[in-house]
Write an enzyme that holds these catalytic residues in place. Structure first.
Site, PDB file in Angstrom:
ATOM      1  N   ASN A  35       0.738  -1.116  -0.171  1.00  0.00           N
ATOM      2  CA  ASN A  35      -0.128  -0.053  -0.097  1.00  0.00           C
ATOM      3  C   ASN A  35       0.693   1.262   0.012  1.00  0.00           C
ATOM      4  OD1 ASN A  35       0.907   0.208   2.623  1.00  0.00           O
ATOM      5  ND2 ASN A  35      -0.918   0.084   3.627  1.00  0.00           N
ATOM      6  N   ALA A 117       6.470 -13.088   8.320  1.00  0.00           N
ATOM      7  CA  ALA A 117       7.482 -12.356   8.862  1.00  0.00           C
ATOM      8  C   ALA A 117       7.251 -11.986  10.441  1.00  0.00           C
ATOM      9  CB  ALA A 117       7.528 -11.327   7.787  1.00  0.00           C
ATOM     10  N   TYR A 148       3.159  -3.139  17.996  1.00  0.00           N
ATOM     11  CA  TYR A 148       4.138  -3.930  16.791  1.00  0.00           C
ATOM     12  C   TYR A 148       4.071  -5.436  17.521  1.00  0.00           C
ATOM     13  CZ  TYR A 148       7.750  -5.405  13.819  1.00  0.00           C
ATOM     14  OH  TYR A 148       8.753  -6.069  13.020  1.00  0.00           O
ATOM     15  N   THR A 178      18.095  -6.296  10.907  1.00  0.00           N
ATOM     16  CA  THR A 178      18.633  -6.412   9.561  1.00  0.00           C
ATOM     17  C   THR A 178      18.827  -5.414   8.879  1.00  0.00           C
ATOM     18  OG1 THR A 178      17.384  -8.848   9.409  1.00  0.00           O
ATOM     19  CG2 THR A 178      18.382  -7.902   7.361  1.00  0.00           C
TER      20      THR A 178
END
Ligand code: UDP
Length: 324
Positions: A35, A117, A148, A178
């Protein structure tokens, strides 16, 4: 033989875009979905001309429709930096709850295998070090990171439920910090922030006393772990990350050295619930996937620094900056 078809949500994001590249390289037909709230089209612009790539500008938290068959779905849509999810906590909650529900429903309808994920944030501010997959975590549901962390914990729970109730083929990767090219420059994460500050000739802002630790994994290593997990037959969560741990203060010093900025580390207040230590135990990934990271930090940081320097908005030297 027709190509296997894979849907990647969050395709224009940092990890999503690298996954698109990998699956195209491996000969898949890739359908990207995003989005574009935190994703950037420039990350996948090079793919639009390919016959094996298409893109849907769509919000996965709303009903999603993808015509044709799907063999695999990778659900990577979500803000992932603390600054982003503090700004848009409701979208963050929705994408890993409602969005995951939609993705699982789609996977069921298409008889596709789905990989979601997840994150080291499910461990919260961990009381066990290093973190292995059997640790249940120490999360504050009503703190700033709750939107989150709890959404990702719900995501794991609903993914397991679809596996157990509907026999859906599911995979769960718990991703640790990462880094690499295509991180967003202004997402507030430590690496782009430090590199940006160094390039502009500013002091680097370590939060707290800088003794909190993180373990940074280069993006190509992570993508390789995810690829292996998708094609494994293991449905419980697997940590993917680089177990080499460093304090944020040392990390700032490495960036100052790498960039030759000549600036120093300064200290700012530590954000609420900022985890004090984080390091993955990757025993499971090693034994089940035969995976471990290969790129060391010096090499990965150099590539990432070169990438940031190549961006138009970063193409400014400290001297020019000082003159402006
Ligand atoms: N951090 C910092 N200075 C910054 C940005 C981040 O010291 O300008 C610290 C932050 O407090 C945390 C670590 O760096 O301890 C990693 O932060 P990031 O936002 O990259 O991700 P997190 O691992 O906290 O999700």
């Amino acid at each position: 033989m027709s190509k296997k078809r894979v849907l990647i949500t969050g395709a224009a994001g940092f990890l999503g875009s690298h996954l698109c590249d990998r699956f195209i390289k491996e000969g898949f037909y890739v359908i990207g979905m995003d989005n574009l709230i935190t994703g950037e089209l420039r990350n996948i612009e090079h793919l639009f001309k390919l016959p094996d790539f298409e893109f849907y500008h769509q919000d996965v938290s709303k009903y999603i429709h993808v015509p044709g068959e799907l063999d695999y779905i990778l659900h990577f849509a979500s803000p992932a930096s603390p600054i982003d999810y503090l700004k848009i906590p409701i979208q963050t909650l929705k994408v890993s709850s409602l969005g995951t529900h939609n993705v699982l429903g789609l996977a069921r309808a298409k008889k596709a295998r789905v990989l979601v994920a997840s994150t080291s944030e499910v461990y919260g501010d961990p009381l066990v070090h290093p973190q292995n997959e059997d640790y249940w975590g120490n999360v504050n549901p009503v703190g700033p990171r709750g939107c989150y962390d709890e959404a990702k914990r719900f995501q794991e729970a609903i993914t397991m439920a679809y596996h157990n109730v509907h026999g859906l083929e599911t995979r769960i990767v718990r991703i640790f910090n990462t880094y690499g090219p295509r991180m967003r420059l202004n997402d507030g994460r430590v690496l782009p922030t430090f590199i940006g500050q160094a390039i502009r000739g500013e002091d680097l802002t370590a939060f707290g006393d800088g003794t909190q630790t993180r373990s940074f994994c280069y993006v190509s290593d992570l993508v390789d772990g995810i690829y292996r997990l998708l094609f494994s037959d293991y449905h419980l969560p697997v940590n993917c990350g680089n177990p080499v741990e460093i304090t944020i203060k040392e990390f700032a010093e490495e960036i100052i050295k790498l960039t030759g900025s000549g600036t120093k580390v300064i200290y700012k207040p530590l954000p609420t619930d900022d985890p004090k230590q984080r390091k993955p135990d990757i025993t499971r990934a090693k034994s089940i996937l035969g995976w471990e990271p290969k790129v060391d930090r010096a090499e990965g940081l150099k590539i990432t620094y070169d990438y940031f320097k190549s961006l138009p908005e970063y193409n400014i030297t400290p001297k020019e900056f000082a003159n402006n």
